[in-house]
Design a protein around this motif. Sequence first.
Motif, PDB file in Angstrom:
ATOM      1  N   ILE A 268       0.835  -1.198   0.000  1.00 27.61           N
ATOM      2  CA  ILE A 268       0.000   0.000   0.000  1.00 27.61           C
ATOM      3  C   ILE A 268       0.872   1.251   0.000  1.00 27.61           C
ATOM      4  CG2 ILE A 268      -1.685   1.336   1.332  1.00 27.61           C
ATOM      5  CD1 ILE A 268      -2.874  -1.301   2.291  1.00 27.61           C
ATOM      6  N   ALA A 269       1.928   1.232   0.814  1.00 26.91           N
ATOM      7  CA  ALA A 269       2.821   2.393   0.902  1.00 26.91           C
ATOM      8  C   ALA A 269       3.480   2.677  -0.443  1.00 26.91           C
ATOM      9  CB  ALA A 269       3.877   2.164   1.973  1.00 26.91           C
ATOM     10  N   ALA A 270       3.873   1.625  -1.165  1.00 30.02           N
ATOM     11  CA  ALA A 270       4.517   1.833  -2.465  1.00 30.02           C
ATOM     12  C   ALA A 270       3.599   2.584  -3.419  1.00 30.02           C
ATOM     13  CB  ALA A 270       4.924   0.494  -3.067  1.00 30.02           C
ATOM     14  N   VAL A 271       2.319   2.218  -3.429  1.00 27.80           N
ATOM     15  CA  VAL A 271       1.367   2.871  -4.321  1.00 27.80           C
ATOM     16  C   VAL A 271       1.116   4.310  -3.880  1.00 27.80           C
ATOM     17  CG1 VAL A 271      -0.972   2.780  -5.274  1.00 27.80           C
ATOM     18  CG2 VAL A 271       0.283   0.660  -4.853  1.00 27.80           C
ATOM     19  N   VAL A 272       0.907   4.509  -2.570  1.00 30.44           N
ATOM     20  CA  VAL A 272       0.540   5.831  -2.067  1.00 30.44           C
ATOM     21  C   VAL A 272       1.744   6.775  -2.048  1.00 30.44           C
ATOM     22  CG1 VAL A 272      -0.366   7.079  -0.072  1.00 30.44           C
ATOM     23  CG2 VAL A 272      -1.349   4.876  -0.711  1.00 30.44           C
ATOM     24  N   VAL A 273       2.885   6.278  -1.575  1.00 27.44           N
ATOM     25  CA  VAL A 273       4.094   7.116  -1.546  1.00 27.44           C
ATOM     26  C   VAL A 273       4.480   7.542  -2.954  1.00 27.44           C
ATOM     27  CG1 VAL A 273       6.584   7.073  -1.075  1.00 27.44           C
ATOM     28  CG2 VAL A 273       4.987   6.199   0.630  1.00 27.44           C
ATOM     29  N   GLY A 274       4.236   6.668  -3.931  1.00 25.45           N
ATOM     30  CA  GLY A 274       4.565   7.009  -5.317  1.00 25.45           C
ATOM     31  C   GLY A 274       3.705   8.115  -5.895  1.00 25.45           C
ATOM     32  N   GLY A 275       2.543   8.357  -5.289  1.00 21.19           N
ATOM     33  CA  GLY A 275       1.724   9.477  -5.741  1.00 21.19           C
ATOM     34  C   GLY A 275       0.380   9.125  -6.323  1.00 21.19           C
ATOM     35  N   THR A 276       0.031   7.842  -6.391  1.00 21.89           N
ATOM     36  CA  THR A 276      -1.305   7.479  -6.862  1.00 21.89           C
ATOM     37  C   THR A 276      -2.343   7.951  -5.852  1.00 21.89           C
ATOM     38  OG1 THR A 276      -0.547   5.581  -8.147  1.00 21.89           O
ATOM     39  CG2 THR A 276      -2.836   5.552  -7.411  1.00 21.89           C
ATOM     40  N   SER A 277      -3.390   8.587  -6.335  1.00 21.96           N
ATOM     41  CA  SER A 277      -4.377   9.179  -5.446  1.00 21.96           C
ATOM     42  C   SER A 277      -5.210   8.122  -4.746  1.00 21.96           C
ATOM     43  CB  SER A 277      -5.310  10.103  -6.238  1.00 21.96           C
ATOM     44  OG  SER A 277      -6.359  10.567  -5.419  1.00 21.96           O
ATOM     45  N   LEU A 278      -5.352   8.272  -3.449  1.00 17.97           N
ATOM     46  CA  LEU A 278      -6.221   7.383  -2.675  1.00 17.97           C
ATOM     47  C   LEU A 278      -7.687   7.553  -3.063  1.00 17.97           C
ATOM     48  CD1 LEU A 278      -4.635   7.726   0.863  1.00 17.97           C
ATOM     49  CD2 LEU A 278      -4.855   5.603  -0.424  1.00 17.97           C
ATOM     50  N   PHE A 279      -8.009   8.662  -3.712  1.00 20.76           N
ATOM     51  CA  PHE A 279      -9.382   8.948  -4.091  1.00 20.76           C
ATOM     52  C   PHE A 279      -9.709   8.443  -5.495  1.00 20.76           C
ATOM     53  CE2 PHE A 279      -7.816  12.067  -1.096  1.00 20.76           C
ATOM     54  CZ  PHE A 279      -8.764  12.025  -0.096  1.00 20.76           C
ATOM     55  N   ALA A 323       3.366  11.216   2.756  1.00 21.11           N
ATOM     56  CA  ALA A 323       2.745  10.938   1.460  1.00 21.11           C
ATOM     57  C   ALA A 323       1.229  11.075   1.537  1.00 21.11           C
ATOM     58  CB  ALA A 323       3.123   9.527   1.000  1.00 21.11           C
ATOM     59  N   LEU A 324       0.644  10.632   2.632  1.00 22.04           N
ATOM     60  CA  LEU A 324      -0.803  10.755   2.799  1.00 22.04           C
ATOM     61  C   LEU A 324      -1.224  12.218   2.891  1.00 22.04           C
ATOM     62  CD1 LEU A 324      -1.403   7.890   5.395  1.00 22.04           C
ATOM     63  CD2 LEU A 324      -2.058   7.892   2.978  1.00 22.04           C
TER      64      LEU A 324
END
Length: 342
Positions: A268-279, A323-324
């Motif tokens: 999860i961190a890899a996706v979110v830290v990379g900049g993909t929007s949680l929304f 990142a969040l």
Amino acid sequence: MTLQQSNAAAMPRTGVFLRSQMRNIAPFATLILLIVFFSFASPSFATIDNAANILTQISVAGIMAVGLTFVILCGEIDLSVASVANATGIVVAFFTMQEAYVNIANVPLPGWLAIVLALASCLALGLVNAVGTTVVGIPSFIMTLAMMQIGAGICALLVRGQIAYAVPDLVNTLGAGRIYGFPTIGLVLIAFLVVGHVTLRYTRFGRYIFMVGGNREAAEYSGVNVKVVLGAALVICAVCSGVAGMLGVAHFGSAQQNEFDGYLLDAIAAVVVGGTSLFGGRGGIGNTIVGLCVLGVLNNGLDHIQIDSFLKILIRGLILLAALIVNVYVQNIRTVERAQGG
């Protein structure tokens, strides 16, 4: 309009653009800073061998992250990736062990059958997630939380606290082999990243993923079957997790309960830290690659400078929190811009 007025008008637009792109700029800048810092802090960090080592270290979480990227781009979440990886890894090891004493017409079961059964198991778990989320209407957070427990139950039922060591030769080659000294599990990760990027950027299904994540109602009005797209994303995520689990078992040399539990946060961190929007609707595999590199460089670099292991956990948590914050901040900027534009 004078030149000064034109420049004055352009500056706010530039500021808005930079703020809106902060989700992409911040992870890349963080990666560069980490590489520079650890290169100076440790002479053994900036080497070809260590780069291959980092790739190996992020491979299992990276394959999971490819599938999670599809789900998060849809504006959903899958908390069962580590549990599905655990279950699939144990299934392939369990049925490989059966070769020694289960025969059909006195013919030993082939290794490929264990692989097929393992892939079928993760596919089935993904389908359960998809049906629960899209047909029954259970929120993905709750549905995959339940699947986390189901996967753990499958693991407990099959191994009963024991450790399994056998895997088919193909899985062992892909998970623990080397080609000209290069780890094959790293090549598998690269293949998954390439296929994931091509699918998201150059196929109709990929466009549907972005449409569903960007504006679900608009996607429905455009004729997109949102439930099918969401279900497919959850199935893809489960299959990626299953493959990661099988290769991880070969890489680590054993299959046991809770083996991949720590990889949930990493993926999860890899996706979110990379900049993909949680929304949903913003990001992609390119962002996931940057996120994986940030986490891989950070973990590996901290090992090179021999920092306290408990402090390393804290630092990773702080980077994820940052990142969040950036993720939510950029989303708020987009909301304000839409309101002003409307």
